[in-house]
Design a protein around this motif. Structure first.
Motif, PDB file in Angstrom:
ATOM      1  N   LYS A 144      46.374  42.608 -42.783  1.00  0.00           N
ATOM      2  CA  LYS A 144      44.986  43.499 -42.849  1.00  0.00           C
ATOM      3  C   LYS A 144      45.078  44.582 -41.670  1.00  0.00           C
ATOM      4  O   LYS A 144      44.735  45.814 -41.828  1.00  0.00           O
ATOM      5  N   ILE A 145      45.696  43.981 -40.508  1.00  0.00           N
ATOM      6  CA  ILE A 145      45.867  45.085 -39.484  1.00  0.00           C
ATOM      7  C   ILE A 145      46.808  46.347 -39.602  1.00  0.00           C
ATOM      8  O   ILE A 145      46.483  47.460 -39.643  1.00  0.00           O
ATOM      9  N   GLN A 146      47.973  45.813 -40.554  1.00  0.00           N
ATOM     10  CA  GLN A 146      49.085  46.903 -40.888  1.00  0.00           C
ATOM     11  C   GLN A 146      48.423  48.002 -41.902  1.00  0.00           C
ATOM     12  O   GLN A 146      48.389  49.184 -41.818  1.00  0.00           O
ATOM     13  N   ALA A 147      47.405  47.295 -42.852  1.00  0.00           N
ATOM     14  CA  ALA A 147      46.953  48.171 -43.769  1.00  0.00           C
ATOM     15  C   ALA A 147      45.751  49.207 -42.942  1.00  0.00           C
ATOM     16  O   ALA A 147      45.773  50.551 -43.406  1.00  0.00           O
ATOM     17  N   TRP A 148      45.167  48.752 -42.001  1.00  0.00           N
ATOM     18  CA  TRP A 148      44.199  49.508 -41.111  1.00  0.00           C
ATOM     19  C   TRP A 148      44.916  50.683 -40.459  1.00  0.00           C
ATOM     20  O   TRP A 148      44.641  51.680 -40.560  1.00  0.00           O
ATOM     21  N   LEU A 149      45.998  50.261 -40.030  1.00  0.00           N
ATOM     22  CA  LEU A 149      46.927  51.332 -38.973  1.00  0.00           C
ATOM     23  C   LEU A 149      47.437  52.357 -39.933  1.00  0.00           C
ATOM     24  O   LEU A 149      47.541  53.449 -39.784  1.00  0.00           O
ATOM     25  N   ASP A 153      46.807  56.615 -40.439  1.00  0.00           N
ATOM     26  CA  ASP A 153      48.156  57.297 -40.054  1.00  0.00           C
ATOM     27  C   ASP A 153      48.663  56.998 -38.528  1.00  0.00           C
ATOM     28  O   ASP A 153      48.965  58.080 -38.189  1.00  0.00           O
ATOM     29  N   TYR A 154      48.618  55.912 -38.295  1.00  0.00           N
ATOM     30  CA  TYR A 154      48.875  55.474 -36.929  1.00  0.00           C
ATOM     31  C   TYR A 154      50.217  55.979 -36.375  1.00  0.00           C
ATOM     32  O   TYR A 154      50.444  56.509 -35.076  1.00  0.00           O
ATOM     33  N   SER A 155      51.148  56.209 -37.224  1.00  0.00           N
ATOM     34  CA  SER A 155      52.522  56.470 -36.717  1.00  0.00           C
ATOM     35  C   SER A 155      52.594  57.777 -36.160  1.00  0.00           C
ATOM     36  O   SER A 155      53.095  58.274 -35.114  1.00  0.00           O
ATOM     37  N   PHE A 158      49.962  58.170 -33.000  1.00  0.00           N
ATOM     38  CA  PHE A 158      50.551  57.524 -31.683  1.00  0.00           C
ATOM     39  C   PHE A 158      51.681  58.325 -31.332  1.00  0.00           C
ATOM     40  O   PHE A 158      51.895  58.524 -29.947  1.00  0.00           O
ATOM     41  N   SER A 159      52.566  58.997 -32.124  1.00  0.00           N
ATOM     42  CA  SER A 159      53.494  59.620 -31.681  1.00  0.00           C
ATOM     43  C   SER A 159      53.084  61.057 -30.824  1.00  0.00           C
ATOM     44  O   SER A 159      53.414  61.580 -30.014  1.00  0.00           O
ATOM     45  N   GLU A 160      51.726  61.509 -31.556  1.00  0.00           N
ATOM     46  CA  GLU A 160      51.144  62.774 -30.916  1.00  0.00           C
ATOM     47  C   GLU A 160      50.510  62.337 -29.446  1.00  0.00           C
ATOM     48  O   GLU A 160      50.354  63.097 -28.455  1.00  0.00           O
ATOM     49  N   TRP A 161      49.784  61.215 -29.369  1.00  0.00           N
ATOM     50  CA  TRP A 161      49.303  60.565 -28.224  1.00  0.00           C
ATOM     51  C   TRP A 161      50.681  60.541 -27.098  1.00  0.00           C
ATOM     52  O   TRP A 161      50.192  60.957 -26.119  1.00  0.00           O
TER      53      TRP A 161
END
Length: 540
Positions: A144-149, A153-155, A158-161
């Motif tokens: 569920k956590i992976q589906a939410w991330l 578009d977490y990758s 997070f890269s821009e962050w």
């Protein structure tokens, strides 16, 4: 007025670093800007606010913080952004050369190279986030956590962050609700602030995001419960998104209830130092020297031809220009002097190049840029070797400074992510069994590996350690536990495929009267001959 438009700092590095520059005049008049008595600013450019006060009762302080940030701190961030994009102030603001001399202004964009190299190493592979407890439901929660991330578009976020933290020394993640679901995006420190309390813990109190339309500061106050859009007219502060029925509250669309501040800071380090802040003076010097080398080349192309001992006629000058041939001889009639001891000669007048000195400086300066910033120079000639030809120890030694920097940054990112997941677990999913203390963060580094050497080590570990530990030594395997389980599943599948074939083979042997080994009993069986007078047992 924007600092970029009105001055070039005497030392850009002194100006860009967090805290007050040694050259106070580089603030360009910002000494007139004063913070409220309730607000203080640390030497790391962090705003602190009294923990005993409620910011909603002192909305003037929001304007005080936002104005100071826009006119002082944001100026540094604008310069950092320009340097990253390739607008280097020192070389661009240099005075023009006199007498139409060559005036090249080369910009060597090392800031972008440093940021992109380190960010690719740090976040080229997105961080892996798992909830790990002794319970049996972790796999379901992790799915569920992976589906939410993935949905957020977490990758990419997070890269821009992480990249903005490299450029500015800090960056922000803004969490918000969309139809009851939590989402997040990156917010630039050029127009975003997190204010902490003045206790020893420095807990985040509130955040501010602002715009500067028509020269006026338009701030949005971000708290744990709501967003307040503010305006100031005739010295009076009002909330423009207030609820008509309840002026002390805001519209329901701007209300929420989080246990933590939804504006999350990701600091590059405690000093909020960008990746190229402390090498900017070297970068300016490299721009200057390479521009000077280009000017030298232009000077050689524009060299003057000097002819001594003879006066040339207009026709001779034209012949030299057209035919590129000079034939000089002594002639009293044509000579401008009666001294026959002066022999005619011709040569180009050019300046000394000092090329060796310039090259030595450039090599030393570029090497220092990478050493001080702790970023591996991937263009180094020795780095061009194949990773298969370099031992694993040698690779780790070359990447060790960048690994140390990445480990420090990973700790800061983990701390920020726990704040994000605290909002997700406690306020959105409202699941008491999920705790941020049970989260495990795995940061994969984009580093080349000597796979042949690692495979040899794994093979030598056969029989020495368990399979999970052994496969964990191989960088090509992300999850050793799953790899071992997949291997067991594969062996079981192969056994299931072989079992029917073996049973069919045994049946055929029985029908044909052949001798069959019984794997289960470990004995041999002999078929009857069907002839009278002969034993059914083996003959001796």
């Amino acid at each position: 007025m924007d600092i970029a438009q009105q001055f070039s700092a005497a030392n850009n590095q002194d100006f860009l670093l967090s805290g007050r520059p040694l050259r106070i005049e580089d603030y360009a008049g910002s000494e007139e800007i004063k913070l409220s008595q309730n607000v203080s600013l640390t030497d790391d450019d962090v705003f602190l606010y009294s923990a005993d006060l409620n910011i909603l009762d002192h909305l003037d302080d929001v304007f005080s913080i936002a104005t100071y940030h826009n006119q002082v701190i944001a100026q540094k961030y604008r310069m950092k952004r320009d340097y990253y994009k390739g607008r280097h102030y020192d070389i661009i603001h240099r005075e023009k050369k006199p007498l139409n001399k060559p005036d090249s202004r080369l910009v060597i964009n090392l800031p972008k190279k440093l940021v992109n190299t380190f960010n690719g190493y740090f976040s080229g592979d997105p961080v892996s986030i798992k909830h790990q407890t002794d319970g049996s439901g972790d796999d379901d929660w992790n799915d569920k956590i992976q589906a939410w991330l993935t949905e957020c578009d977490y990758s990419d976020v997070f890269s821009e962050w992480a990249k903005q933290a490299d450029i500015y020394g800090r960056s922000y993640l803004y969490a918000y609700l969309v139809e009851g679901n939590l989402n997040f995006t990156v917010s630039s420190p050029r127009d975003t602030i997190v204010v902490y309390d003045d206790t020893v813990m420095h807990n985040p109190l509130f955040g501010i995001r602002y715009s500067t339309g028509d020269g006026e500061i338009i701030p949005t106050l971000i708290t744990k419960n709501a967003n307040y859009v503010l305006e100031k007219k005739d010295g009076t502060v009002s909330v423009t998104n207030a609820d008509v029925a309840n002026p002390r509250a805001v519209r329901k669309s701007d209300m929420y209830k989080f246990s933590q501040l939804p504006l999350i800071e990701f600091a590059e380090d405690d000093e909020r130092t960008g990746i190229f802040d402390d090498v900017i003076s070297l970068i300016d010097a490299i721009d200057s020297v390479l521009s000077a080398k280009t000017n030298d080349i232009s000077s050689f192309a524009d060299a003057y031809l000097v002819i001594k001992g003879v006066k040339l006629s207009e026709e001779q000058l034209r012949e030299i220009q057209d035919n590129r041939l000079i034939n000089l001889y002594l002639s009293k009639k044509a000579s401008f002097t009666n001294d026959t001891s002066i022999q005619p000669s011709a040569e180009f007048m050019t300046p000394d190049s000092n090329d060796e000195t310039q090259e030595n400086f450039l090599n030393r300066a570029i090497d220092l840029v990478y050493q001080i910033s702790q970023v591996v120079n991937l263009n180094d000639s020795s780095m061009g070797m194949s990773a298969q030809a370099i031992s694993g120890v040698a690779l780790l030694q070359r990447y060790q400074p960048m690994q140390a920097k990445a480990r420090t940054k990973a700790l800061k990112m983990d701390k920020a992510l726990r704040q994000l997941f605290g909002i997700l677990f406690n306020d959105v999913w409202r699941e008491s069994s999920l705790k941020v203390s049970d989260l495990a963060f795995d940061h994969k580094r984009s580093i080349p590996h000597n796979l042949a050497e690692e495979a040899d080590i794994v093979q030598k570990m056969n029989g020495q350690v368990d399979d999970v530990t052994k496969l964990g030594l191989f960088s090509g395997i992300d999850n050793p536990e799953k790899a071992v389980q997949r291997l067991k599943d594969q062996e079981a599948e192969e056994a299931d495929l072989v079992a029917p074939q073996l049973q069919s083979y045994l049946s055929d042997q029985k029908k044909g009267g052949g001798v069959v080994d019984n794997p289960a009993a470990g004995t041999e069986s002999y078929p009857a001959t069907g002839q009278s007078g002969q034993s059914n047992g083996p003959t001796k």
